[in-house]
Design a protein around this motif. Structure first.
Motif, short mmCIF file in Angstrom:
data_model
loop_
_atom_site.label_atom_id
_atom_site.label_comp_id
_atom_site.label_asym_id
_atom_site.label_seq_id
_atom_site.Cartn_x
_atom_site.Cartn_y
_atom_site.Cartn_z
N LYS A 130 5.24 35.30 46.86
CA LYS A 130 4.28 36.17 46.45
C LYS A 130 4.45 37.53 46.06
O LYS A 130 5.44 38.12 45.99
CB LYS A 130 3.25 36.21 47.97
CG LYS A 130 2.76 35.00 48.51
CD LYS A 130 2.03 35.14 49.95
CE LYS A 130 1.26 33.92 50.30
NZ LYS A 130 0.90 34.03 51.92
N PRO A 131 3.37 37.93 45.16
CA PRO A 131 3.60 39.31 44.82
C PRO A 131 4.26 40.37 45.46
O PRO A 131 4.97 41.00 45.17
CB PRO A 131 2.28 39.62 43.98
CG PRO A 131 1.75 38.24 43.68
CD PRO A 131 2.16 37.17 44.83
N CYS A 132 3.67 40.30 46.79
CA CYS A 132 3.92 41.29 47.84
C CYS A 132 5.41 41.07 48.20
O CYS A 132 6.25 42.04 48.39
CB CYS A 132 3.15 41.19 49.17
SG CYS A 132 3.06 39.61 49.86
N LEU A 133 5.85 39.85 48.33
CA LEU A 133 7.14 39.62 48.69
C LEU A 133 8.28 40.08 47.69
O LEU A 133 9.33 40.75 47.98
CB LEU A 133 7.41 38.14 49.00
CG LEU A 133 8.95 37.73 49.24
CD1 LEU A 133 9.50 38.31 50.43
CD2 LEU A 133 9.25 36.16 49.57
N CYS A 134 7.88 40.06 46.38
CA CYS A 134 8.49 40.17 45.09
C CYS A 134 8.97 41.73 45.21
O CYS A 134 9.86 42.24 44.98
CB CYS A 134 7.79 39.66 43.82
SG CYS A 134 7.81 37.83 43.78
N ILE A 135 7.76 42.45 45.55
CA ILE A 135 7.69 43.82 45.38
C ILE A 135 8.73 44.27 46.57
O ILE A 135 9.46 45.22 46.28
CB ILE A 135 6.43 44.58 45.39
CG1 ILE A 135 5.63 44.31 44.18
CG2 ILE A 135 6.62 45.99 45.60
CD1 ILE A 135 4.02 44.54 44.07
N LEU A 136 8.28 43.61 47.56
CA LEU A 136 9.30 44.07 48.94
C LEU A 136 10.92 43.84 48.71
O LEU A 136 11.59 44.73 49.01
CB LEU A 136 8.78 43.44 50.24
CG LEU A 136 9.31 43.76 51.42
CD1 LEU A 136 9.15 45.10 51.81
CD2 LEU A 136 9.07 42.75 52.37
#
Length: 311
Positions: free
Chosen positions: A137-143
């Motif tokens: 997910k985008p949030c995981l990638c950013i994290l």
């Protein structure tokens, strides 16, 4: 060492690649060209991904960060060398040297972590293709990128703080074209045993863990690919990893080459030339590797160039 040989220094001397005046203009032209190619090549990668909505995926998001990091490490080392050649002044301030050390360490470790994150991304894409969008997910990638950056900053600060507590001899000469941590710490008049132990532990943790993650991810990838029934599926799976694997081999290969060169050779010039291999060569080749081996990237770059020309 005799305390009289220790002093509070205000600058270091960067000896560069050669002291032959006849070669300075050639080196200046060569490194200026490499700096421009590195900057423009990685910038084009970032702009191509940003401008093409089809490339707004985790893999290309990580590639954008890798390209940005490659620009940063090149802009940290090469411009100072070019200025020194133009002015004929080999000096760099104490603060400037430590700043270079910090940013080179930050960029090196961040690249290390980004390659590990990209390996994990490829592992999920090949081993769990149906769950890929759910996992990445985008949030995981950013994290993942932020955690990698935070850990890299922490390690870079650790190395810099270790240098701050050391005393240096008069007229410290760095046998490089930039302030490399391993070379700067050798110039210290202080006892560096504790520092070297801490550095060894830090390297094992902050470099060893990402490298182990890359190995672990590719073990899973190879295992999954070998279980695929069709040769076409195997070829497609391996082709998606080709660019990343090439960059990994280039990054760790050049790093290992520098380590071996400094260990077996007493020549400072050979060590300086070897350092070019990991501080300049990977950054200039990465855009070509990802653009020449990736059809989607070729299309995005072609569309971007068409837009630029039509302006």
């Amino acid at each position: 060492m005799d305390p009289t040989n220790q002093t509070t220094i205000s600058e270091f001397l960067l000896l560069g690649l050669t002291d032959d005046p006849a070669l300075q203009s050639l080196i200046f032209s060569l490194f200026l060209s490499m700096c421009l190619v590195t900057f423009l090549g990685n910038l084009l990668i970032i702009l191509a991904i940003y401008s093409d909505s089809h490339l707004h995926t985790p893999m290309y998001f990580f590639l954008c960060n890798l390209s940005f990091n490659d620009i940063c490490i090149s802009m940290t080392t090469i411009p100072k060398m070019l200025v020194n050649i133009l002015t004929g002044d080999q000096s760099i301030t104490y603060t400037g040297c430590l700043t270079q050390v910090a940013f080179v360490m930050l960029s090196s470790y961040w690249e290390n972590f980004l390659l590990a994150v990209m390996a994990y991304d490829r592992s999920v894409a090949i081993c769990h293709p149906l769950r890929y969008t759910v996992i990445m997910k985008p949030c995981l990638c950013i994290l993942l990128v932020l955690i990698s950056l935070f850990v890299s900053i922490t390690d870079a600060l650790l190395h810099t703080l270790l240098l701050l507590r050391l005393s240096f001899c008069r007229d410290p000469e760095v046998p490089q074209f930039f302030c490399e941590f391993a070379q700067v710490i050798k110039l210290s008049c202080s006892d560096t045993f504790t520092d070297n132990v801490i550095i060894l532990i830090a390297v094992c943790v902050f470099a060893g863990v990402p490298f182990s993650g890359i190995i672990f991810s590719y073990i899973h990838i190879v295992s999954s690919v070998l279980r695929m029934p069709s040769s076409g599926g195997k070829q497609k799976a391996f082709s998606t990893c080709g660019s990343h694997l090439s960059v990994v081999c280039l990054f760790y290969g050049t790093g290992a080459g520098v380590y071996i060169s400094s260990a077996v050779s007493d020549s400072s010039k050979k060590t300086a030339v070897a350092s070019v291999m990991y501080s300049v060569v990977p950054q200039i080749l990465n855009p070509f590797i990802y653009s020449l081996r990736n059809r989607d990237m070729k299309v995005a770059l072609r569309n971007l160039m068409d837009r630029i020309i039509s302006l």
